[in-house]
Design an enzyme around this catalytic site. Structure first.
Site, PDB file in Angstrom:
ATOM      1  N   GLU A 333       0.875  -1.160   0.018  1.00 31.69           N
ATOM      2  CA  GLU A 333      -0.037   0.159  -0.264  1.00 31.69           C
ATOM      3  C   GLU A 333       0.873   1.303  -0.064  1.00 31.69           C
ATOM      4  O   GLU A 333       0.652   2.235  -0.805  1.00 31.69           O
ATOM      5  CB  GLU A 333      -0.872   0.138   1.177  1.00 31.69           C
ATOM      6  CG  GLU A 333      -2.124  -0.799   1.116  1.00 31.69           C
ATOM      7  CD  GLU A 333      -3.180  -0.809   2.076  1.00 31.69           C
ATOM      8  OE1 GLU A 333      -4.175  -0.024   1.758  1.00 31.69           O
ATOM      9  OE2 GLU A 333      -2.889  -0.983   3.212  1.00 31.69           O
ATOM     10  N   GLY A 352      -7.132   4.859  -0.653  1.00 30.31           N
ATOM     11  CA  GLY A 352      -6.988   3.625  -0.600  1.00 30.31           C
ATOM     12  C   GLY A 352      -8.445   2.768  -0.493  1.00 30.31           C
ATOM     13  O   GLY A 352      -8.907   2.993   0.439  1.00 30.31           O
ATOM     14  N   HIS A 359       0.209 -14.742  -0.746  1.00 28.26           N
ATOM     15  CA  HIS A 359       1.502 -14.777  -0.347  1.00 28.26           C
ATOM     16  C   HIS A 359       2.127 -16.306  -0.649  1.00 28.26           C
ATOM     17  O   HIS A 359       1.490 -17.404  -0.398  1.00 28.26           O
ATOM     18  CB  HIS A 359       1.322 -14.910   1.252  1.00 28.26           C
ATOM     19  CG  HIS A 359       1.037 -13.626   1.937  1.00 28.26           C
ATOM     20  ND1 HIS A 359       1.489 -12.300   1.738  1.00 28.26           N
ATOM     21  CD2 HIS A 359      -0.184 -13.274   2.475  1.00 28.26           C
ATOM     22  CE1 HIS A 359       0.731 -11.334   2.286  1.00 28.26           C
ATOM     23  NE2 HIS A 359      -0.363 -12.043   3.024  1.00 28.26           N
ATOM     24  N   SER A 362       8.304 -17.800   1.875  1.00 24.40           N
ATOM     25  CA  SER A 362       8.406 -16.761   3.077  1.00 24.40           C
ATOM     26  C   SER A 362       9.823 -16.060   2.800  1.00 24.40           C
ATOM     27  O   SER A 362      10.728 -16.424   2.022  1.00 24.40           O
ATOM     28  CB  SER A 362       8.993 -17.957   4.242  1.00 24.40           C
ATOM     29  OG  SER A 362       7.586 -18.811   4.523  1.00 24.40           O
ATOM     30  N   HIS A 377      -3.837  -0.302 -14.424  1.00 20.43           N
ATOM     31  CA  HIS A 377      -5.055   0.398 -14.763  1.00 20.43           C
ATOM     32  C   HIS A 377      -5.110   1.750 -14.180  1.00 20.43           C
ATOM     33  O   HIS A 377      -4.739   2.160 -13.037  1.00 20.43           O
ATOM     34  CB  HIS A 377      -6.269  -0.237 -14.300  1.00 20.43           C
ATOM     35  CG  HIS A 377      -7.536   0.731 -14.501  1.00 20.43           C
ATOM     36  ND1 HIS A 377      -8.184   0.772 -15.776  1.00 20.43           N
ATOM     37  CD2 HIS A 377      -8.374   1.431 -13.533  1.00 20.43           C
ATOM     38  CE1 HIS A 377      -9.257   1.788 -15.691  1.00 20.43           C
ATOM     39  NE2 HIS A 377      -9.493   1.979 -14.504  1.00 20.43           N
ATOM     40  N   GLY A 379      -7.285   4.820 -14.655  1.00 28.19           N
ATOM     41  CA  GLY A 379      -8.655   5.333 -14.877  1.00 28.19           C
ATOM     42  C   GLY A 379      -8.634   6.853 -14.221  1.00 28.19           C
ATOM     43  O   GLY A 379      -8.234   7.311 -13.372  1.00 28.19           O
TER      44      GLY A 379
END
Length: 410
Positions: A333, A352, A359, A362, A377, A379
């Protein structure tokens, strides 16, 4: 970047007529800090009264400062350290009190989170206390009760012409000892000689190693003129009187029309989008935020690709020594958030909306993982990023999809 410091007057500039920071202005100022520009609040308000605004703007996370009492103090917003301070000699207080009473004015001063006055029922004093969330302490023997050196004293009265006459008298009588000026038609402020926003800003510039050409200052009042003239780019608010506007390099909209946000979007954010991204400054400014707490560091940024690293250590591992999935999503993020900020328009903000990760393998404690975000994308209302996280040996750990919503400010 051309500008490193953004200096903002508060009342009539940063805040609207309801004494609030609008959503658009808040989003713009948070974004400009994320891009590496520090913010300085420069106000006649006491330090205590500016702290809620500094907190809302997250100045402590981004290396910001407070110039309070019209220049009497410089405060480091991160730790509250006083970097500069000027105060009135307490021996002058009996004289100020005598002059106030002789002219039928009330008088008050500030101390920490209080206002001290002999006239607690004065409407203007009560409004000042409410504005800055201060308690009123009543002292009938004002000058005797003040056992400290105040940053400033304020005389209060409805007779504006009488305040003007005393101001003119004091400019001659107190020359070299104290300065007096009217900040409102009903306020005559008294501060140490030579103290104003511009002079104190000069002290801060020297402390930071920043030149006047690298700062933007925005204000609306006569008290802001010297600050606007000092700055490389001095901006007057749209509702400022003409005597302020003629001293500025640029005039923006009023505080009711998000004038600060409009100026910052045009003069800073539009430039940043086309410039090289200051990654070192971004990493430094974020060291006290979540990104910094997790050890995340940006290493590359463009409008289509953003990269960052994160250590696998006690902050980001699970109890049994492998990378925590939640930390991985936070890393993704962080990468996608910066990428969307770089490509959005100055009048847009990024929120967000969704993050989902697979995942795959490891990463163990002691390693440093690398996140590579690419936009899939672009937009008008949303951005979608794919963020792949690799170990130091280039093994894929996680593949994360991040969706950011693009909103218009307002």
């Amino acid at each position: 970047m051309k500008y490193k410091l953004l200096v903002l007057d508060v009342d009539g500039t940063l805040v609207n007529n309801e004494r609030e920071i609008s959503k658009r202005t808040l989003a713009t100022l948070l974004k400009v800090q994320q891009m590496g520009v520090r913010i300085v609040l420069a106000s006649g308000r006491p330090t205590y009264g500016l702290m809620p605004l500094a907190k809302a703007l997250e100045l402590g996370n981004y290396g910001g400062f407070i110039i309070s009492y019209n220049g009497c103090q410089i405060i480091n917003a991160n730790n509250g350290e006083i970097l500069f301070e000027r105060r009135i000699n307490p021996e002058m207080l009996p004289y100020l009190e005598k002059k106030a009473h002789k002219n039928s004015f009330d008088i008050f001063t500030y101390h920490d989170d209080t206002i001290i006055t002999d006239s607690p029922e004065n409407e203007y004093i009560r409004n000042e206390a409410q504005l800055n969330n201060l308690d009123i302490i009543v002292e009938d023997e004002f000058s005797i009760a003040i056992d400290f050196a105040p940053c400033k004293c304020v005389l209060v009265g409805d007779d504006e012409q009488a305040l003007i006459s005393l101001e003119e008298h004091w400019k001659k009588r107190l020359d070299g000892a104290l300065d007096a000026f009217r900040s409102e038609p009903y306020f005559l402020e008294v501060v140490p000689s030579g103290v104003n926003k511009a002079n104190t800003l000069g002290v801060l510039l020297e402390h930071l190693g920043v030149t006047r050409e690298e700062i933007i200052a925005i204000g609306d009042g006569v008290c802001d003129v010297t600050m606007l003239q000092l700055a490389g780019m001095g901006i007057a608010m749209g509702h400022s009187q003409d005597s302020v506007k003629v001293c500025a390099d640029y005039v923006t909209a009023s505080n009711e029309e998000d004038g600060v946000a409009q100026a910052v979007e045009k003069l800073i954010l539009a430039e940043v989008r086309a410039a090289e991204i200051p990654l070192e400054q971004l990493n430094e400014r974020a060291k006290y935020a979540l990104m910094g707490n997790l050890g995340i560091q940006y290493t590359y940024a463009s409008e289509d690709r953003v990269e960052a690293t994160m250590p696998v250590d006690q902050r980001t591992r699970q109890p049994f020594g492998i990378l925590h999935g939640g930390a991985t999503l936070a890393l993704a993020e962080t990468v996608a958030g910066l990428g969307s900020m770089l490509i959005c328009q100055p009048d847009e903000i990024i929120v967000g909306m969704q993050v989902s990760g697979n995942h795959i393998s490891s990463a163990h404690e002691g390693d440093t993982v690398r996140a590579v975000g690419t936009i899939v994308h672009k937009g008008r209302s949303s951005h979608i990023w794919n963020v792949d996280v690799f170990t130091s040996t280039n093994k894929l750990v996680s593949s994360v999809r991040v969706v950011n919503s693009v909103l218009k400010k307002g």
